[in-house]
Enzyme design. Structure first.
Site, PDB file in Angstrom:
ATOM      1  N   CYS A  16       6.151  71.229  63.917  1.00 22.74           N
ATOM      2  CA  CYS A  16       7.566  71.174  63.866  1.00 22.74           C
ATOM      3  C   CYS A  16       7.866  72.034  62.502  1.00 22.74           C
ATOM      4  CB  CYS A  16       8.577  70.009  64.367  1.00 22.74           C
ATOM      5  SG  CYS A  16       8.462  68.890  62.982  1.00 22.74           S
ATOM      6  N   ARG A  30      21.742  68.238  67.631  1.00 22.22           N
ATOM      7  CA  ARG A  30      20.742  67.314  67.997  1.00 22.22           C
ATOM      8  C   ARG A  30      20.919  65.861  67.444  1.00 22.22           C
ATOM      9  NH1 ARG A  30      15.689  68.641  65.302  1.00 22.22           N
ATOM     10  NH2 ARG A  30      15.270  66.331  66.479  1.00 22.22           N
ATOM     11  N   ASP A  76      14.571  60.828  56.675  1.00 27.39           N
ATOM     12  CA  ASP A  76      15.570  61.414  57.266  1.00 27.39           C
ATOM     13  C   ASP A  76      17.046  61.683  56.455  1.00 27.39           C
ATOM     14  OD1 ASP A  76      14.122  61.871  59.094  1.00 27.39           O
ATOM     15  OD2 ASP A  76      14.823  60.335  60.670  1.00 27.39           O
ATOM     16  N   LYS A 109      20.547  58.063  67.007  1.00 29.34           N
ATOM     17  CA  LYS A 109      19.647  58.832  68.055  1.00 29.34           C
ATOM     18  C   LYS A 109      18.133  58.363  68.055  1.00 29.34           C
ATOM     19  CE  LYS A 109      17.835  62.492  65.920  1.00 29.34           C
ATOM     20  NZ  LYS A 109      16.308  62.736  66.425  1.00 29.34           N
ATOM     21  N   ASN A 110      17.714  57.891  66.864  1.00 31.52           N
ATOM     22  CA  ASN A 110      16.355  57.655  67.120  1.00 31.52           C
ATOM     23  C   ASN A 110      16.136  56.476  67.615  1.00 31.52           C
ATOM     24  OD1 ASN A 110      15.678  59.972  65.684  1.00 31.52           O
ATOM     25  ND2 ASN A 110      15.122  59.125  63.705  1.00 31.52           N
TER      26      ASN A 110
HETATM   27  C1  UD1 Z   1      10.183  59.391  63.523  1.00 30.60           C
HETATM   28  C2  UD1 Z   1      11.732  59.722  63.492  1.00 30.60           C
HETATM   29  C3  UD1 Z   1      11.832  60.759  62.443  1.00 30.60           C
HETATM   30  C4  UD1 Z   1      11.476  60.027  61.220  1.00 30.60           C
HETATM   31  C5  UD1 Z   1      10.186  59.548  61.203  1.00 30.60           C
HETATM   32  C6  UD1 Z   1       9.873  58.958  59.800  1.00 30.60           C
HETATM   33  C7  UD1 Z   1      12.502  59.631  65.917  1.00 30.60           C
HETATM   34  C8  UD1 Z   1      12.949  60.188  67.168  1.00 30.60           C
HETATM   35  N1  UD1 Z   1      11.957  60.111  64.791  1.00 30.60           N
HETATM   36  O1  UD1 Z   1       9.398  60.162  63.727  1.00 30.60           O
HETATM   37  O2  UD1 Z   1      13.390  61.275  62.535  1.00 30.60           O
HETATM   38  O3  UD1 Z   1      11.634  61.218  60.299  1.00 30.60           O
HETATM   39  O4  UD1 Z   1       9.821  58.628  62.201  1.00 30.60           O
HETATM   40  O5  UD1 Z   1      10.555  58.084  59.611  1.00 30.60           O
HETATM   41  O6  UD1 Z   1      12.534  58.364  65.829  1.00 30.60           O
HETATM   42  N2  UD1 Z   1       1.432  60.628  61.823  1.00 30.60           N
HETATM   43  C9  UD1 Z   1       0.194  60.658  62.147  1.00 30.60           C
HETATM   44  N3  UD1 Z   1      -0.555  60.330  63.266  1.00 30.60           N
HETATM   45  C10 UD1 Z   1       0.171  59.988  64.269  1.00 30.60           C
HETATM   46  C11 UD1 Z   1       1.481  59.597  64.093  1.00 30.60           C
HETATM   47  C12 UD1 Z   1       1.985  60.010  63.009  1.00 30.60           C
HETATM   48  O7  UD1 Z   1      -0.596  61.274  61.095  1.00 30.60           O
HETATM   49  O8  UD1 Z   1      -0.457  59.777  65.402  1.00 30.60           O
HETATM   50  C13 UD1 Z   1       1.972  60.802  60.472  1.00 30.60           C
HETATM   51  C14 UD1 Z   1       2.948  61.855  60.633  1.00 30.60           C
HETATM   52  O9  UD1 Z   1       2.669  63.170  60.554  1.00 30.60           O
HETATM   53  C15 UD1 Z   1       3.857  61.498  59.342  1.00 30.60           C
HETATM   54  C16 UD1 Z   1       4.008  60.252  59.535  1.00 30.60           C
HETATM   55  O10 UD1 Z   1       2.787  59.630  60.086  1.00 30.60           O
HETATM   56  O11 UD1 Z   1       3.328  62.117  58.403  1.00 30.60           O
HETATM   57  C17 UD1 Z   1       5.216  59.375  59.824  1.00 30.60           C
HETATM   58  O12 UD1 Z   1       5.266  60.042  61.315  1.00 30.60           O
HETATM   59  P1  UD1 Z   1       5.892  58.951  62.452  1.00 30.60           P
HETATM   60  O13 UD1 Z   1       6.527  57.682  61.710  1.00 30.60           O
HETATM   61  O14 UD1 Z   1       5.190  58.972  63.616  1.00 30.60           O
HETATM   62  O15 UD1 Z   1       7.277  59.790  62.587  1.00 30.60           O
HETATM   63  P2  UD1 Z   1       7.994  59.987  64.177  1.00 30.60           P
HETATM   64  O16 UD1 Z   1       7.806  58.810  65.179  1.00 30.60           O
HETATM   65  O17 UD1 Z   1       7.400  61.248  64.675  1.00 30.60           O
END
Ligand code: UD1
Length: 426
Positions: free
Chosen positions: A125, A406, A314, A30-31
């Site tokens: 979320c 999902r 995850d 999915k990811n």
């Molecule tokens: C993706 C995955 C999710 C997984 C996560 C971490 C998908 C669709 N989702 O989510 O399943 O749990 O990676 O492996 O692939 N952060 C910031 N600012 C930003 C972006 C991120 O502070 O602009 C922080 C987030 O709050 C979090 C951390 O960075 O604490 C990691 O988030 P991130 O790696 O961005 O997760 P996602 O890409 O949203």
């Protein structure tokens, strides 16, 4: 075939205590599929063809989002074809973005392709705060103007984005994907430092390369992208879903059985396999088949979630479910998200002994779990609750399964094929 809301149940009744034994073919990830599908938006009058796309709610939401922007998408038997015409919209639908936070992955491609993007704020979320500041800062560095107006992010750029040196404070998966995609159509070279190294980044980079992009370094902490004016049609396959594989392996061991997952490289989740071995699980790895077998009472171990190649967040709820039955005290530290331990109360309602302090869970292993009525708080916590139900004595009802659909395709038939007894609860 689309996965529609009314097709899958909201509640399952699990008759626990049956050992799971057998083999599962792993679905497409999915990811990986979500950003790869979004990458089609970089195309202009060209087609992206994908194999091994899982039939999941989130994939359907992404398909609808692309269609609402003007793409023509067909999706049958895990095969997706996305034609993107010359003229597309840059305006992402509020309804679809609110349904799935990962919709923010269209921000980079739309800004690069249309010179503009209007993205309603996906909001937080149930995993805690999930800001998009890294994405926005990087796009600004690449020459985009970013404003927040009436609950939406609006990006705009005069002409093309410009290559830039971007450094993330944390290796965010989504920000790395968004900026890597945006950089493919930028003028000049972009360096992304402290980039995420997750295998899903590599699957996306491979797809972009097949579309004609010049990318190097994906899978390492520095990615270099040389921008080009236009990308072209391509075909690729979605990589296997490591989190699905981990879920079934752990479920097998928790029920004192043996499950084999087929079609996935163990290197994609060696951090989890190492911890399973620490806990006394017998692992048999042969090519792309991994079997995890219960041979002896499980022992305590500790994990801390980390960016790849560390222990994936995850898989944290599922691993914690598994540890509820491991002798001794295990420790689970969630270091990626600030609110991802909310499944603990429902674990305890089933006889587990877990205490939480400051994002760290202390799990004292118990010899048996019992059935209860519990909730699926989010996608992975929902999978963990199902695992608890499978391993418990008696009946468990897991509700709010919309989260689980999902991310897990054919979960009910797959579990039944392994010997689970479960039924839809009306
Ligand atoms: C993706 C995955 C999710 C997984 C996560 C971490 C998908 C669709 N989702 O989510 O399943 O749990 O990676 O492996 O692939 N952060 C910031 N600012 C930003 C972006 C991120 O502070 O602009 C922080 C987030 O709050 C979090 C951390 O960075 O604490 C990691 O988030 P991130 O790696 O961005 O997760 P996602 O890409 O949203």
């Amino acid at each position: 075939m689309e996965v529609k809301d009314e097709m899958l149940p909201d509640k399952l009744l699990i008759h626990g205590g049956r050992k799971l034994n057998g083999t599962i073919d792993v679905q497409g990830a999915k990811n990986s599929a979500l950003p790869v599908i979004a990458s089609a938006l970089l195309l202009c009058d060209e087609t992206l063809t994908l194999g091994a796309v899982p039939h999941l709610y989130d994939i359907n939401t992404m398909k609808q989002l692309l269609e609402s922007l003007g793409a023509q998408v067909s999706f049958e038997n895990h095969h997706m074809k996305i034609y993107v015409p010359e003229k597309i919209s840059y305006n992402a639908s509020v309804e679809l973005v609110r349904k799935m936070r990962a919709s923010s992955i269209v921000l980079g491609p739309l800004t690069a392709r249309c010179g503009k993007c209007l993205l309603p704020l996906p909001g937080g979320c149930d995993l805690g705060d999930r800001p998009l500041d890294f994405h926005l800062k990087a796009l600004t560095k690449m020459g985009a103007e970013v404003e927040l107006s009436h609950g939406s992010i609006i990006t705009s750029v005069n002409g093309r984005l410009k290559g830039a040196d971007v450094r993330f404070d944390f290796p965010s998966v989504g920000a790395t994907q968004n900026i890597m995609m945006a950089a493919t159509l930028a003028e000049g070279t972009t360096y992304i430092d402290n980039a995420a190294k997750e295998p899903e980044i590599v699957n996306l980079a491979d797809t972009l390369r097949l579309m004609g992009a010049d990318i190097k370094g994906d899978g390492t902490e520095t990615i270099r992208v040389i921008g080009t004016e236009k990308l072209h049609s391509a075909k690729n396959t979605i990589m296997p879903d490591r989190i699905e594989a981990i879920t079934y392996l752990l479920a097998g061991v928790m029920t004192e059985g043996a499950v084999c997952v087929r079609g996935i490289d163990s290197n994609l989740f060696s951090a989890v396999l190492d911890k399973m071995a620490d806990a006394g699980v017998c692992l048999d790895i042969f090519k792309n088949e991994i079997t995890a077998k219960y041979v002896t009472p499980l022992k305590n171990t500790s994990i801390k979630t980390m960016p790849f190649p560390g222990f994936p967040t995850d898989a944290q709820p599922q691993f914690m479910a598994f540890l509820t039955k491991a002798q001794g005290i295990s420790i689970v530290e969630e270091s990626i998200f600030n609110n991802r331990l909310n499944h603990v109360d429902d674990f305890n309602a089933m006889g587990a002994d877990v205490r939480v302090t400051d994002n760290i869970a202390y799990i004292t292993g118990v010899s048996s779990l019992h059935g209860a009525s519990v909730h699926s708080f989010n996608l992975r916590a929902g999978a963990a609750m199902i695992m608890m139900g499978l391993a418990a004595h008696g009946d468990t009802i897991v509700s709010d399964l919309k989260h689980v659909w999902r991310g897990y395709e054919n979960l009910i038939p797959k579990l039944r094929s392994l010997g689970a007894e479960l039924e839809i609860y009306e």
